[in-house]
Design an enzyme around this catalytic site. Sequence first.
Site, PDB file in Angstrom:
ATOM      1  N   LYS A  21     -15.149 -12.443 -18.989  1.00  0.00           N
ATOM      2  CA  LYS A  21     -16.256 -12.741 -19.921  1.00  0.00           C
ATOM      3  C   LYS A  21     -17.198 -13.757 -19.284  1.00  0.00           C
ATOM      4  O   LYS A  21     -16.802 -14.533 -18.399  1.00  0.00           O
ATOM      5  CB  LYS A  21     -15.760 -13.272 -21.262  1.00  0.00           C
ATOM      6  CG  LYS A  21     -14.945 -14.574 -21.221  1.00  0.00           C
ATOM      7  CD  LYS A  21     -15.722 -15.863 -21.307  1.00  0.00           C
ATOM      8  CE  LYS A  21     -14.805 -17.079 -21.308  1.00  0.00           C
ATOM      9  NZ  LYS A  21     -15.385 -18.319 -20.856  1.00  0.00           N
ATOM     10  N   ALA A 118     -11.788 -20.204 -13.504  1.00  0.00           N
ATOM     11  CA  ALA A 118     -13.192 -20.151 -13.099  1.00  0.00           C
ATOM     12  C   ALA A 118     -14.139 -20.083 -14.291  1.00  0.00           C
ATOM     13  O   ALA A 118     -15.335 -19.889 -14.125  1.00  0.00           O
ATOM     14  CB  ALA A 118     -13.403 -18.931 -12.198  1.00  0.00           C
ATOM     15  N   GLY A 122     -10.002 -15.047 -17.450  1.00  0.00           N
ATOM     16  CA  GLY A 122      -9.050 -14.062 -16.907  1.00  0.00           C
ATOM     17  C   GLY A 122      -7.722 -13.988 -17.639  1.00  0.00           C
ATOM     18  O   GLY A 122      -7.291 -12.903 -18.051  1.00  0.00           O
ATOM     19  N   GLY A 123      -7.064 -15.125 -17.795  1.00  0.00           N
ATOM     20  CA  GLY A 123      -5.753 -15.120 -18.443  1.00  0.00           C
ATOM     21  C   GLY A 123      -5.857 -14.656 -19.888  1.00  0.00           C
ATOM     22  O   GLY A 123      -5.033 -13.867 -20.373  1.00  0.00           O
ATOM     23  N   ASP A 157      -9.799 -18.237 -26.504  1.00  0.00           N
ATOM     24  CA  ASP A 157     -10.667 -17.112 -26.116  1.00  0.00           C
ATOM     25  C   ASP A 157     -10.026 -15.749 -26.400  1.00  0.00           C
ATOM     26  O   ASP A 157     -10.689 -14.715 -26.288  1.00  0.00           O
ATOM     27  CB  ASP A 157     -10.990 -17.175 -24.613  1.00  0.00           C
ATOM     28  CG  ASP A 157     -11.920 -18.338 -24.264  1.00  0.00           C
ATOM     29  OD1 ASP A 157     -12.512 -18.924 -25.196  1.00  0.00           O
ATOM     30  OD2 ASP A 157     -12.040 -18.655 -23.071  1.00  0.00           O
TER      31      ASP A 157
HETATM   32  P1  ATP Z   1      -9.406 -21.492 -19.287  1.00  0.00           P
HETATM   33  O1  ATP Z   1     -10.825 -21.654 -19.752  1.00  0.00           O
HETATM   34  O2  ATP Z   1      -8.407 -21.208 -20.362  1.00  0.00           O
HETATM   35  O3  ATP Z   1      -8.976 -22.509 -18.247  1.00  0.00           O
HETATM   36  P2  ATP Z   1     -10.187 -19.703 -17.252  1.00  0.00           P
HETATM   37  O4  ATP Z   1     -10.830 -18.426 -17.492  1.00  0.00           O
HETATM   38  O5  ATP Z   1     -11.059 -20.794 -16.670  1.00  0.00           O
HETATM   39  O6  ATP Z   1      -9.506 -20.120 -18.560  1.00  0.00           O
HETATM   40  P3  ATP Z   1      -7.798 -18.498 -16.171  1.00  0.00           P
HETATM   41  O7  ATP Z   1      -8.153 -17.580 -15.066  1.00  0.00           O
HETATM   42  O8  ATP Z   1      -7.378 -17.914 -17.447  1.00  0.00           O
HETATM   43  O9  ATP Z   1      -8.939 -19.572 -16.323  1.00  0.00           O
HETATM   44  O10 ATP Z   1      -6.640 -19.476 -15.576  1.00  0.00           O
HETATM   45  C1  ATP Z   1      -6.341 -20.705 -16.142  1.00  0.00           C
HETATM   46  C2  ATP Z   1      -4.898 -21.070 -15.780  1.00  0.00           C
HETATM   47  O11 ATP Z   1      -4.013 -20.189 -16.458  1.00  0.00           O
HETATM   48  C3  ATP Z   1      -4.567 -20.943 -14.299  1.00  0.00           C
HETATM   49  O12 ATP Z   1      -4.163 -22.189 -13.834  1.00  0.00           O
HETATM   50  C4  ATP Z   1      -3.426 -19.944 -14.212  1.00  0.00           C
HETATM   51  O13 ATP Z   1      -2.357 -20.349 -13.389  1.00  0.00           O
HETATM   52  C5  ATP Z   1      -2.928 -19.780 -15.626  1.00  0.00           C
HETATM   53  N1  ATP Z   1      -2.654 -18.355 -15.988  1.00  0.00           N
HETATM   54  C6  ATP Z   1      -1.725 -17.939 -16.854  1.00  0.00           C
HETATM   55  N2  ATP Z   1      -1.761 -16.600 -16.995  1.00  0.00           N
HETATM   56  C7  ATP Z   1      -2.746 -16.145 -16.215  1.00  0.00           C
HETATM   57  C8  ATP Z   1      -3.258 -14.840 -15.939  1.00  0.00           C
HETATM   58  N3  ATP Z   1      -2.756 -13.740 -16.516  1.00  0.00           N
HETATM   59  N4  ATP Z   1      -4.293 -14.743 -15.092  1.00  0.00           N
HETATM   60  C9  ATP Z   1      -4.826 -15.855 -14.530  1.00  0.00           C
HETATM   61  N5  ATP Z   1      -4.364 -17.111 -14.733  1.00  0.00           N
HETATM   62  C10 ATP Z   1      -3.331 -17.266 -15.571  1.00  0.00           C
END
Ligand code: ATP
Length: 319
Positions: A21, A118, A122-123, A157
Amino acid sequence: MNARADFTRVSGRLEMAAPAKLNLGLKVVGRRADGYHLIESLFVPLDLADALSVEVAPADRPTVRLKSSVADDALGVPAKLPSGPENLAHRAAEGFLREAGLSWSVSLELLKRIPVAAGLGGGSSDAGAVLRALDALAPGALGRRRLAALGLSLGADVPFFLSPRPALVEGVGERVTPVGGLPRLCLVLANPGQGLSTARVFEAFGSRRDALTRAGSGSTLRSLSDWLAQDPGDSEGCARRLAELLENDLADAARRLCPEIGQIQARLVEMGAQAVGMSGSGATSFGVFANPSEAKSAIRNMTLRGDGWARLAGTWPAR
Ligand code: ATP
């Protein structure tokens, strides 16, 4: 099928796309007593997505297994990701089985492409895709309300990713109002190669009252989504209007923690971006470009240091 349907013999496999997103503007409008910040943001899914396969079979007791790998064209994804309950996809499957009282084995295969930590969700997207898949395999086992509550308990999210399409997201993330008619935007995503934790950025943002945008400033975002829904026609005009509306209240805090964000944004402007913004809590910035050839030429000339990366993306689905 209703909640009393018999899922004890169900088996099957679904292939899901879990899109990233982007936040087109983000306002922090308040703080709940429990510390969670209240936001207003226009979320759009991107054509950059993880691929997830979800396979279920009846079992003596609920079990979840997750295998993950990194896509060949991935940027900003570490070689190793958590595969146990620290992974949100794993936790989503466990939560679904528990809430629905299902004795299934769930095998998840995750091909990771969305850059990690980032600001691209993603998670949360992987968790949303797992919940959508299990809901499709056991329709009615939880129902919309319980599914939404489970999603929110996994992450703010996740409710957006239960039905990923352009939407105005409010509250801590639980109020999701779809927005129609978003034109496809041609984007360059660029990141200095540093993960930024959301918690750290909010901490740097601070809890001062004057740091908060007044509630209802989402009216800016609402006017953006209303305007997009009215079909602004050419994407150049759209990008110009977007430039006025892309403010992200977390950007100053993220730039303080990671000054390269400011440099990357300036570079995107130099490279011809019609509008520049930052997604979520960073550190990914984006530039809106007139067409893919201008975007590709910008990527070639970004001159990023170290683990920095830049890639092409589009808002999804296109109209
Ligand atoms: P947030 O805003 O929640 O930090 P984000 O989009 O910036 O989300 P994500 O890619 O979701 O970041 O990753 C945040 C943390 O979640 C990472 O440190 C990672 O190790 C952990 N994590 C847990 N599950 C996942 C997954 N399925 N994919 C990516 N990271 C994950």
